[in-house]
Design an enzyme around this catalytic site. Structure first.
Site, PDB file in Angstrom:
ATOM      1  N   PRO A  83      28.027  41.832  44.483  1.00  0.00           N
ATOM      2  CA  PRO A  83      26.840  42.648  44.257  1.00  0.00           C
ATOM      3  C   PRO A  83      27.189  44.107  43.958  1.00  0.00           C
ATOM      4  O   PRO A  83      27.956  44.727  44.692  1.00  0.00           O
ATOM      5  CB  PRO A  83      26.107  42.551  45.602  1.00  0.00           C
ATOM      6  CG  PRO A  83      27.195  42.319  46.605  1.00  0.00           C
ATOM      7  CD  PRO A  83      28.263  41.537  45.906  1.00  0.00           C
ATOM      8  N   THR A  84      26.659  44.624  42.878  1.00  0.00           N
ATOM      9  CA  THR A  84      26.786  46.057  42.608  1.00  0.00           C
ATOM     10  C   THR A  84      25.411  46.580  42.210  1.00  0.00           C
ATOM     11  O   THR A  84      24.718  45.971  41.384  1.00  0.00           O
ATOM     12  CB  THR A  84      27.812  46.362  41.493  1.00  0.00           C
ATOM     13  OG1 THR A  84      27.553  45.531  40.374  1.00  0.00           O
ATOM     14  CG2 THR A  84      29.227  46.125  41.975  1.00  0.00           C
ATOM     15  N   SER A 112      22.446  42.383  43.750  1.00  0.00           N
ATOM     16  CA  SER A 112      22.257  43.407  44.781  1.00  0.00           C
ATOM     17  C   SER A 112      20.778  43.725  45.001  1.00  0.00           C
ATOM     18  O   SER A 112      19.978  43.678  44.062  1.00  0.00           O
ATOM     19  CB  SER A 112      22.979  44.686  44.341  1.00  0.00           C
ATOM     20  OG  SER A 112      22.519  45.805  45.054  1.00  0.00           O
ATOM     21  N   TYR A 136      20.312  44.328  51.665  1.00  0.00           N
ATOM     22  CA  TYR A 136      20.488  45.450  52.574  1.00  0.00           C
ATOM     23  C   TYR A 136      19.295  45.411  53.502  1.00  0.00           C
ATOM     24  O   TYR A 136      18.193  45.051  53.084  1.00  0.00           O
ATOM     25  CB  TYR A 136      20.457  46.775  51.817  1.00  0.00           C
ATOM     26  CG  TYR A 136      21.731  47.136  51.109  1.00  0.00           C
ATOM     27  CD1 TYR A 136      22.945  47.179  51.778  1.00  0.00           C
ATOM     28  CD2 TYR A 136      21.713  47.480  49.761  1.00  0.00           C
ATOM     29  CE1 TYR A 136      24.108  47.538  51.120  1.00  0.00           C
ATOM     30  CE2 TYR A 136      22.874  47.843  49.096  1.00  0.00           C
ATOM     31  CZ  TYR A 136      24.063  47.878  49.783  1.00  0.00           C
ATOM     32  OH  TYR A 136      25.213  48.225  49.134  1.00  0.00           O
ATOM     33  N   THR A 162      24.909  42.617  53.761  1.00  0.00           N
ATOM     34  CA  THR A 162      25.989  43.607  53.769  1.00  0.00           C
ATOM     35  C   THR A 162      25.856  44.483  55.001  1.00  0.00           C
ATOM     36  O   THR A 162      24.809  45.077  55.240  1.00  0.00           O
ATOM     37  CB  THR A 162      25.935  44.452  52.475  1.00  0.00           C
ATOM     38  OG1 THR A 162      26.184  43.580  51.380  1.00  0.00           O
ATOM     39  CG2 THR A 162      26.981  45.558  52.483  1.00  0.00           C
ATOM     40  N   ARG A 171      30.303  60.174  49.090  1.00  0.00           N
ATOM     41  CA  ARG A 171      30.905  59.975  47.759  1.00  0.00           C
ATOM     42  C   ARG A 171      30.919  61.316  47.037  1.00  0.00           C
ATOM     43  O   ARG A 171      29.918  61.740  46.457  1.00  0.00           O
ATOM     44  CB  ARG A 171      30.122  58.935  46.990  1.00  0.00           C
ATOM     45  CG  ARG A 171      29.784  57.734  47.904  1.00  0.00           C
ATOM     46  CD  ARG A 171      29.851  56.414  47.287  1.00  0.00           C
ATOM     47  NE  ARG A 171      29.544  55.407  48.287  1.00  0.00           N
ATOM     48  CZ  ARG A 171      28.629  54.459  48.140  1.00  0.00           C
ATOM     49  NH1 ARG A 171      27.937  54.385  47.009  1.00  0.00           N
ATOM     50  NH2 ARG A 171      28.428  53.571  49.096  1.00  0.00           N
ATOM     51  N   LYS A 258      28.830  40.223  54.591  1.00  0.00           N
ATOM     52  CA  LYS A 258      29.839  40.971  53.819  1.00  0.00           C
ATOM     53  C   LYS A 258      30.093  42.328  54.452  1.00  0.00           C
ATOM     54  O   LYS A 258      29.146  43.049  54.785  1.00  0.00           O
ATOM     55  CB  LYS A 258      29.315  41.162  52.396  1.00  0.00           C
ATOM     56  CG  LYS A 258      30.124  42.124  51.522  1.00  0.00           C
ATOM     57  CD  LYS A 258      29.632  42.052  50.092  1.00  0.00           C
ATOM     58  CE  LYS A 258      30.323  43.036  49.174  1.00  0.00           C
ATOM     59  NZ  LYS A 258      29.771  44.392  49.284  1.00  0.00           N
ATOM     60  N   HIS A 282      33.536  47.616  51.075  1.00  0.00           N
ATOM     61  CA  HIS A 282      32.617  48.135  50.061  1.00  0.00           C
ATOM     62  C   HIS A 282      33.389  48.832  48.921  1.00  0.00           C
ATOM     63  O   HIS A 282      32.936  49.809  48.346  1.00  0.00           O
ATOM     64  CB  HIS A 282      31.637  49.124  50.711  1.00  0.00           C
ATOM     65  CG  HIS A 282      30.238  49.011  50.198  1.00  0.00           C
ATOM     66  ND1 HIS A 282      29.240  48.345  50.867  1.00  0.00           N
ATOM     67  CD2 HIS A 282      29.646  49.487  49.072  1.00  0.00           C
ATOM     68  CE1 HIS A 282      28.115  48.428  50.192  1.00  0.00           C
ATOM     69  NE2 HIS A 282      28.333  49.110  49.081  1.00  0.00           N
ATOM     70  N   ARG A 285      34.086  52.619  49.364  1.00  0.00           N
ATOM     71  CA  ARG A 285      32.973  53.559  49.141  1.00  0.00           C
ATOM     72  C   ARG A 285      32.289  53.958  50.439  1.00  0.00           C
ATOM     73  O   ARG A 285      31.351  54.747  50.424  1.00  0.00           O
ATOM     74  CB  ARG A 285      31.945  52.905  48.208  1.00  0.00           C
ATOM     75  CG  ARG A 285      32.508  52.639  46.834  1.00  0.00           C
ATOM     76  CD  ARG A 285      31.677  51.630  46.063  1.00  0.00           C
ATOM     77  NE  ARG A 285      30.430  52.147  45.544  1.00  0.00           N
ATOM     78  CZ  ARG A 285      30.303  52.889  44.473  1.00  0.00           C
ATOM     79  NH1 ARG A 285      31.378  53.230  43.791  1.00  0.00           N
ATOM     80  NH2 ARG A 285      29.122  53.289  44.040  1.00  0.00           N
ATOM     81  N   GLY A 336      33.909  43.646  42.046  1.00  0.00           N
ATOM     82  CA  GLY A 336      32.832  44.613  41.840  1.00  0.00           C
ATOM     83  C   GLY A 336      33.084  45.361  40.543  1.00  0.00           C
ATOM     84  O   GLY A 336      32.508  45.074  39.492  1.00  0.00           O
TER      85      GLY A 336
END
Ligand code: FMN
Length: 389
Positions: A83-84, A112, A136, A162, A171, A258, A282, A285, A336
């Site tokens: 998933p992205t 995602s 999520y 996740t 980030r 995940k 992840h 990230r 990913g």
């Protein structure tokens, strides 16, 4: 880019370079970057590169079979598109292209929560194909449960929760680029977009992407699409084991978790009745300084002891990485960025090219290792047995 042009990409790195050429810096960095000093991002790759193989020779490898079982059903190879989020900022409805590429190659696609193509749009694009929905847990728990219900209605095979994002990672590329969604029309951004006319025209033509699954979500301090620029702001940091058990009960189907790197967490997931776990950080990230996934894999495998399927992601850029992960004991790997670079470079042909490269390299590496099928990718191929506890 012409089909011929994309065929001149021979590695995932070639696709990455093409994606960087096509995208404005802020969008490329959104996909390419990791958290803080990007230590874990680099370590994921380094951990793969540390694994050296002991190939067998003089075996008849004229036929190689990469098909295998993933979550109890056949997959053409031990690889999934993971998933992205927000792929549409790189290529309009890029998730549709990713799902179609997965279908072409006979591997599952994981959508995602923060996709720019809805659960239903993807199900319509690839009818009958194996789809998993990555959830999520939003502060609005009821909204999450509705998403899971929509996935059930649309025929998704599994839900992937996740768990490594209670808050967003820091980030810094996004912060430095002042990257936000919707785009801010600052002079710097406008100049950046103008330098990438192919990308800008595609975006203008398709219209500003939206996080389609999240339309209708009440998000007091941000717009729906603003979530991209403030990863995690809408996620429920209080999500815990009890809440996971409630999701398991509400969904009732195949459950994948995940973002796990520890033996004790794996043991609890086994007891919770989870079907599979993805060893993941992840893609570097989230927690910078977190363990590389290939370094965590032996610990998770040993705790799982065959009671649930163990997959791994983070840093897969070569087909031989799939052989490495399977030799250590993983059931399958997820990618990913590898397919993201492809789709950002050239849409569906780019996504397909990424899978073609990985599939070809997997096939070739298996032959070079004397492994005729997935079952023959065994730990004796490793120079050092993994440090199982
Ligand atoms: C741009 C981007 C967006 C991502 N979005 C999500 C997401 O929405 N949900 C999720 O569970 N993981 C997400 N991930 C993490 C990936 O699923 C995966 O764990 C990671 O990319 C694996 O590392 P790799 O990119 O080196 O293959 C994202 C990763 C990237 C690069």
């Amino acid at each position: 880019m012409s089909i011929y042009g994309i065929k001149r990409a021979f590695s995932i790195e070639d696709l990455r370079i093409r994606a960087r050429r096509r995208l404005p810096r802020g969008v490329f960095d959104l996909y390419d970057g990791g958290a803080e000093d990007e230590l874990t991002l680099r370590e994921n790759r380094a951990a793969f590169e540390r694994i050296r193989l002991r190939p067998r020779v003089l075996r008849d490898v004229s036929h190689v079979e990469t098909a295998c079982s993933v979550l109890g059903a056949r997959s053409a190879m031990p690889l999934l598109i993971g998933p992205t989020g927000a792929v549409g900022f790189g290529w309009p409805h890029g998730e549709v292209a990713l799902a179609r590429a997965a279908q072409q190659f006979g591997i599952p696609f994981v959508l995602s929560t923060s996709a720019t193509s809805s659960i239903e749009r993807i199900a319509q694009a690839v009818p009958g194909h194996r789809l998993w929905f990555q959830a999520y847990i939003l502060k609005d728990n009821a909204f999450t449960l509705r998403l899971i219900e929509r996935a059930r209605q649309a025929g998704y095979e599994a839900v992937m929760i996740t768990v490594d994002l209670p808050v967003g990672g820091k980030r810094e590329r996004d912060l430095r680029n002042d990257f936000s969604v919707p785009f801010r029309w600052t002079p710097r951004n406008l100049a950046g977009f103008a330098r990438k006319p192919a990308w800008a025209l595609a975006q203008l033509w398709a219209g500003q992407p939206q996080l389609e699954n999240l339309l209708g979500l009440e998000a007091p301090k941000t717009s729906t699409s603003g979530i991209v620029s403030s990863v995690g702001r809408n996620y429920d940091a209080s999500f815990d084991w009890d809440a996971l058990a409630r999701i398991r009960d509400a969904w009732g189907g195949k459950l994948v978790v995940k973002g796990v790197v520890r033996d004790d967490d794996t043991e609890r997931l086994v007891r919770l009745g989870c079907d599979a776990v993805v060893v993941s950080n992840h893609g570097g990230r989230q927690l910078d300084g977190g363990i590389a996934t290939m370094d965590a894999l032996p610990e998770v495998l040993s705790a799982a002891a065959g009671r649930l399927e163990v997959m791994v992601d983070g840093g897969v850029r070569r087909g031989v990485d799939i052989v490495r992960a399977l030799a250590v004991g993983a059931q399958a790997v997820l990618v990913g960025r590898a397919t993201l670079y492809g789709v950002c470079a050239a849409g569906l042909p780019g996504a397909s090219r990424a899978l073609e490269i990985l599939s070809d390299e997997l096939n070739r590496s298996m032959r070079l290792c004397g492994a005729r099928n997935i079952a023959e990718i065994t730990p004796d191929l490793l120079c050092q047995a993994p440090a199982l506890r």
